[in-house]
Motif scaffolding. Structure first.
Motif, PDB file in Angstrom:
ATOM      1  N   LEU A 160      51.251  47.621  67.232  1.00  0.00           N
ATOM      2  CA  LEU A 160      51.566  49.044  67.103  1.00  0.00           C
ATOM      3  C   LEU A 160      53.018  49.324  66.743  1.00  0.00           C
ATOM      4  CD1 LEU A 160      49.478  50.201  70.173  1.00  0.00           C
ATOM      5  CD2 LEU A 160      48.875  50.511  67.753  1.00  0.00           C
TER       6      LEU A 160
ATOM      7  N   ALA B  35      53.117  48.731  62.748  1.00  0.00           N
ATOM      8  CA  ALA B  35      52.888  50.121  62.315  1.00  0.00           C
ATOM      9  C   ALA B  35      54.191  50.933  62.304  1.00  0.00           C
ATOM     10  CB  ALA B  35      51.842  50.791  63.192  1.00  0.00           C
TER      11      ALA B  35
ATOM     12  N   GLU C 129      50.052  59.399  67.076  1.00  0.00           N
ATOM     13  CA  GLU C 129      48.891  58.696  67.628  1.00  0.00           C
ATOM     14  C   GLU C 129      49.238  57.242  67.945  1.00  0.00           C
ATOM     15  OE1 GLU C 129      45.268  57.505  69.107  1.00  0.00           O
ATOM     16  OE2 GLU C 129      46.203  59.484  68.995  1.00  0.00           O
ATOM     17  N   THR C 130      49.975  56.593  67.078  1.00  0.00           N
ATOM     18  CA  THR C 130      50.405  55.211  67.329  1.00  0.00           C
ATOM     19  C   THR C 130      51.262  55.160  68.583  1.00  0.00           C
ATOM     20  OG1 THR C 130      50.303  54.684  64.973  1.00  0.00           O
ATOM     21  CG2 THR C 130      51.636  53.236  66.350  1.00  0.00           C
TER      22      THR C 130
ATOM     23  N   GLU D  20      50.205  60.459  62.276  1.00  0.00           N
ATOM     24  CA  GLU D  20      49.834  59.055  62.471  1.00  0.00           C
ATOM     25  C   GLU D  20      50.780  58.364  63.447  1.00  0.00           C
ATOM     26  OE1 GLU D  20      49.395  54.921  59.935  1.00  0.00           O
ATOM     27  OE2 GLU D  20      49.463  56.813  58.840  1.00  0.00           O
TER      28      GLU D  20
ATOM     29  N   GLN E 169      49.137  55.457  71.756  1.00  0.00           N
ATOM     30  CA  GLN E 169      48.478  54.195  72.082  1.00  0.00           C
ATOM     31  C   GLN E 169      49.475  53.176  72.648  1.00  0.00           C
ATOM     32  OE1 GLN E 169      46.174  52.668  68.768  1.00  0.00           O
ATOM     33  NE2 GLN E 169      45.554  54.734  68.206  1.00  0.00           N
TER      34      GLN E 169
END
Length: 95
Positions: free
Chosen positions: A74, A78, A20-21, A17, A24
């Motif tokens: 992000l 996150a 992927e963050t 995860e 981005q």
């Protein structure tokens, strides 16, 4: 030029995860007009540690990055919520 390294430590179960963050976040950050470089890395012998090398043309560009919607969502929303450790190393160019 402003250059620094940010080092994050994440739990093993968050690895996919967070990757992927970071993908981005890097994609969006590289589109900023004042961003010179934004490159996330996994540490080779420690896949739960991420190092981001960042360069901005000046303080205004860095502040714009930190205020951007993608950084707030992000990074703050996150990455910062899942990190176990965070360290920043400010760099000064030798030449």
């Amino acid at each position: 030029m402003i250059s620094f390294i940010v080092r994050f430590k994440f739990a093993p179960e968050d690895r996919a995860e967070m990757a992927e963050t970071l993908r981005q976040l890097a994609e969006a950050s590289r589109q900023e007009p004042g961003c010179v470089s934004y490159t996330p890395h996994h540490v080779e012998d420690d896949p739960d540690t991420v190092v981001i090398y960042e360069q901005y043309k000046d303080t205004k560009a860095l502040n714009a990055h930190r205020a951007s919607e993608h950084f707030q969502k992000l990074a703050v929303g996150a990455l910062f919520q899942r990190m176990r450790e965070r360290q920043i190393e400010n760099l000064t160019a030798l030449i």
